[in-house]
Design a protein around this motif. Structure first.
Motif, mmCIF file in Angstrom:
data_model
loop_
_atom_site.group_PDB
_atom_site.id
_atom_site.type_symbol
_atom_site.label_atom_id
_atom_site.label_comp_id
_atom_site.label_asym_id
_atom_site.label_seq_id
_atom_site.Cartn_x
_atom_site.Cartn_y
_atom_site.Cartn_z
ATOM 1 N N ARG A 73 -62.689 -61.873 18.594
ATOM 2 C CA ARG A 73 -61.597 -62.119 17.660
ATOM 3 C C ARG A 73 -62.043 -63.013 16.511
ATOM 4 O O ARG A 73 -61.637 -62.809 15.356
ATOM 5 C CB ARG A 73 -60.436 -62.774 18.402
ATOM 6 C CG ARG A 73 -59.677 -61.827 19.322
ATOM 7 C CD ARG A 73 -58.559 -62.562 20.049
ATOM 8 N NE ARG A 73 -57.798 -61.658 20.913
ATOM 9 C CZ ARG A 73 -56.815 -62.061 21.722
ATOM 10 N NH1 ARG A 73 -56.474 -63.347 21.760
ATOM 11 N NH2 ARG A 73 -56.181 -61.187 22.479
ATOM 12 N N GLU A 102 -64.041 -60.899 14.181
ATOM 13 C CA GLU A 102 -63.151 -60.008 13.440
ATOM 14 C C GLU A 102 -62.383 -60.773 12.364
ATOM 15 O O GLU A 102 -62.199 -60.277 11.236
ATOM 16 C CB GLU A 102 -62.182 -59.346 14.408
ATOM 17 C CG GLU A 102 -61.271 -58.308 13.773
ATOM 18 C CD GLU A 102 -62.028 -57.096 13.271
ATOM 19 O OE1 GLU A 102 -61.531 -56.429 12.350
ATOM 20 O OE2 GLU A 102 -63.131 -56.820 13.797
ATOM 21 N N ALA A 103 -61.938 -61.989 12.721
ATOM 22 C CA ALA A 103 -61.220 -62.803 11.729
ATOM 23 C C ALA A 103 -62.135 -63.179 10.565
ATOM 24 O O ALA A 103 -61.717 -63.147 9.396
ATOM 25 C CB ALA A 103 -60.659 -64.057 12.392
ATOM 26 N N ARG A 118 -64.742 -61.478 9.523
ATOM 27 C CA ARG A 118 -64.967 -60.272 8.727
ATOM 28 C C ARG A 118 -63.752 -59.961 7.861
ATOM 29 O O ARG A 118 -63.880 -59.565 6.707
ATOM 30 C CB ARG A 118 -65.285 -59.096 9.643
ATOM 31 C CG ARG A 118 -65.564 -57.806 8.903
ATOM 32 C CD ARG A 118 -66.200 -56.766 9.782
ATOM 33 N NE ARG A 118 -65.395 -56.470 10.937
ATOM 34 C CZ ARG A 118 -65.725 -56.756 12.183
ATOM 35 N NH1 ARG A 118 -66.862 -57.386 12.424
ATOM 36 N NH2 ARG A 118 -64.952 -56.440 13.199
ATOM 37 N N THR A 119 -62.564 -60.180 8.417
ATOM 38 C CA THR A 119 -61.348 -59.948 7.644
ATOM 39 C C THR A 119 -61.266 -60.895 6.455
ATOM 40 O O THR A 119 -60.898 -60.496 5.346
ATOM 41 C CB THR A 119 -60.117 -60.109 8.543
ATOM 42 O OG1 THR A 119 -60.214 -59.186 9.639
ATOM 43 C CG2 THR A 119 -58.844 -59.834 7.771
ATOM 44 N N ARG A 120 -61.613 -62.175 6.700
ATOM 45 C CA ARG A 120 -61.601 -63.139 5.592
ATOM 46 C C ARG A 120 -62.595 -62.745 4.504
ATOM 47 O O ARG A 120 -62.302 -62.864 3.304
ATOM 48 C CB ARG A 120 -61.916 -64.540 6.116
ATOM 49 C CG ARG A 120 -60.758 -65.200 6.854
ATOM 50 C CD ARG A 120 -60.995 -66.687 7.019
ATOM 51 N NE ARG A 120 -62.155 -66.950 7.854
ATOM 52 C CZ ARG A 120 -62.093 -67.110 9.168
ATOM 53 N NH1 ARG A 120 -60.933 -67.013 9.787
ATOM 54 N NH2 ARG A 120 -63.173 -67.354 9.869
ATOM 55 N N GLU A 162 -63.631 -59.714 3.836
ATOM 56 C CA GLU A 162 -63.115 -58.538 3.127
ATOM 57 C C GLU A 162 -62.016 -58.931 2.143
ATOM 58 O O GLU A 162 -61.963 -58.413 1.015
ATOM 59 C CB GLU A 162 -62.574 -57.531 4.147
ATOM 60 C CG GLU A 162 -63.666 -56.878 4.995
ATOM 61 C CD GLU A 162 -63.083 -55.983 6.066
ATOM 62 O OE1 GLU A 162 -61.843 -55.966 6.195
ATOM 63 O OE2 GLU A 162 -63.866 -55.311 6.773
ATOM 64 N N VAL A 163 -61.146 -59.850 2.552
ATOM 65 C CA VAL A 163 -60.090 -60.312 1.644
ATOM 66 C C VAL A 163 -60.700 -61.016 0.437
ATOM 67 O O VAL A 163 -60.270 -60.811 -0.717
ATOM 68 C CB VAL A 163 -59.117 -61.240 2.393
ATOM 69 C CG1 VAL A 163 -58.151 -61.904 1.425
ATOM 70 C CG2 VAL A 163 -58.351 -60.454 3.448
ATOM 71 N N ARG A 197 -62.220 -58.461 -1.831
ATOM 72 C CA ARG A 197 -61.199 -57.715 -2.550
ATOM 73 C C ARG A 197 -60.594 -58.551 -3.677
ATOM 74 O O ARG A 197 -60.383 -58.059 -4.793
ATOM 75 C CB ARG A 197 -60.100 -57.276 -1.580
ATOM 76 C CG ARG A 197 -59.065 -56.358 -2.236
ATOM 77 C CD ARG A 197 -58.046 -55.844 -1.261
ATOM 78 N NE ARG A 197 -57.174 -56.894 -0.771
ATOM 79 C CZ ARG A 197 -57.211 -57.387 0.455
ATOM 80 N NH1 ARG A 197 -58.087 -56.914 1.326
ATOM 81 N NH2 ARG A 197 -56.382 -58.334 0.843
#
Length: 376
Positions: free
Chosen positions: A159, A162-163, A165-167, A169-170, A173
């Protein structure tokens, strides 16, 4: 192999304990060579327990039952089996651990019943049953708890990854959206203004030649500079929109900068020392931008002056220096502005250093040094 070493050492320690207990127990039989071989087989089984838990559990269980039947060393024969049961349950083989526990416990107690002294077999069986049953239940439960804890830690780590990687990606972007916003702003403002300057300069040159006059050098310099600014602005917009596909500027185009500055009325000399090397794109672009900004400052603030560009290639670093001998106007003293701060930030981001200072009598020097082996 190093991970198996603790298991092997534990097996040997339990074997020594088992043989010592057999020697000291009054009602135990004499230890023979076959019994020592069975203990060694148990130690080998425990050594392989991490990689082959089910097979190792079977070997340890059979070996310890044989030792118990032959020698009867007491409850110490259950210790290696308890360890193998724990590791097997921890590896996720719950059924195998449960079957081995019941098999060893039943065989162990059956032998105790058959060999118990007459008159109190029930008391002996009850004591051994309560003791061994509690140990084997604890070993199975401990193995399951350890497995669940490991699964929980792996889930938490996953987790976190994943968090992260999400940060990222955000952030990417948002950076892309910001680049597009800046590109739109530049296109809507600077592109129009520079286009007007270029068109007006071109019209002035055309009218002068139409009337048989030669356009002035300053007018031609404005026309050339506006065209170059337009090209660089388009390149910058391409970088902002598609940064991986855009054409990049670099120190190979320093001569073009020098030529445009000469056209604007500032004599420029270029000196390149050392062997030209393939520079990282970021360093190459940063060196070019430092030269560009320094020449712009010379043309704007130095008054009548001569500029000297020096590019020094070395195995471990790149040095770019721009020196002028101008004298700034007393009415417009030179103060650090956005251009100088931008140069310093650009150089520092690549691990380099930038020095910008005025001479004691007149003139100004900008010197940037970039390390070529910096880990950043």
């Amino acid at each position: 192999m190093r991970r198996d070493l603790p298991y092997a050492l534990g097996g040997l320690a339990l074997g020594v304990l088992l043989l010592g207990n057999a020697v000291l127990t009054p009602d135990a039989a004499t230890v023979e060579v076959l019994d020592v071989a069975l203990v060694l087989a148990m130690a080998v089984g425990l050594a392989a327990c991490r990689r082959y838990p089910v097979v190792a559990l079977g070997v340890v269980t059979v070996a310890m039952l044989a030792v118990h039947i032959r020698v009867h060393p007491g409850v110490s024969a259950a210790f290696p089996v308890l360890g193998a049961v724990y590791v097997t349950a921890w590896q996720g083989h719950r059924s195998a651990a449960a079957v081995a526990s019941l098999t060893f416990l039943g065989s162990f107690l059956a032998r105790d019943v058959s060999m118990a002294p007459a008159g109190r077999p029930g008391q002996l069986v009850a004591e051994r049953t309560a003791l061994l049953l509690g140990w084997f239940v604890a070993a199975n439960v401990a193995g399951l708890v350890a497995r669940q804890r490991r699964a929980y830690l792996e889930q938490v780590e996953q987790r976190a990854i994943e968090a992260e990687r999400t940060r990222e990606e955000v952030a990417l972007r948002r950076a892309g959206e910001e680049r597009l916003r800046i590109a739109r702003d530049l296109h809507d403002s600077l592109t129009h203004s520079i286009s007007v300057i270029k068109v007006q300069a071109g019209i002035a040159v055309h009218l002068a030649r139409k009337h048989g006059e030669e356009p002035s050098a300053m007018l031609l310099a404005i026309q050339e500079a506006s065209g170059a600014a337009m090209r660089e602005l388009r390149t910058t917009l391409d970088v902002l929109r598609t940064p991986t596909d855009a054409d990049r500027v670099g120190l190979a185009r320093v001569d073009e900068l020098a030529e445009r500055t000469r056209a604007a009325g500032v004599p420029v000399r270029v000196t390149v020392t050392g062997e030209r090397a393939d520079l990282p794109d970021e360093v190459d672009q940063a060196g070019y931008r430092v030269v560009q900004e320094a020449l712009t400052n010379v043309a704007r603030h130095a008054g009548p002056a001569t500029a000297h560009i020096r590019v020094e290639y070395a195995p471990a670093e790149l040095t770019v220096a721009i020196t002028d001998d101008g004298q700034p106007s007393p009415a417009e003293p030179v103060t650090p502005g956005v251009g100088l701060r931008g140069m310093r930030e650009r150089v520092s981001a690549l691990g380099g250093t930038l020095r910008a200072a005025a001479h004691d009598d007149h003139g100004f020097t900008v010197r940037a040094t970039f390390p070529l082996n910096d880990p950043r």
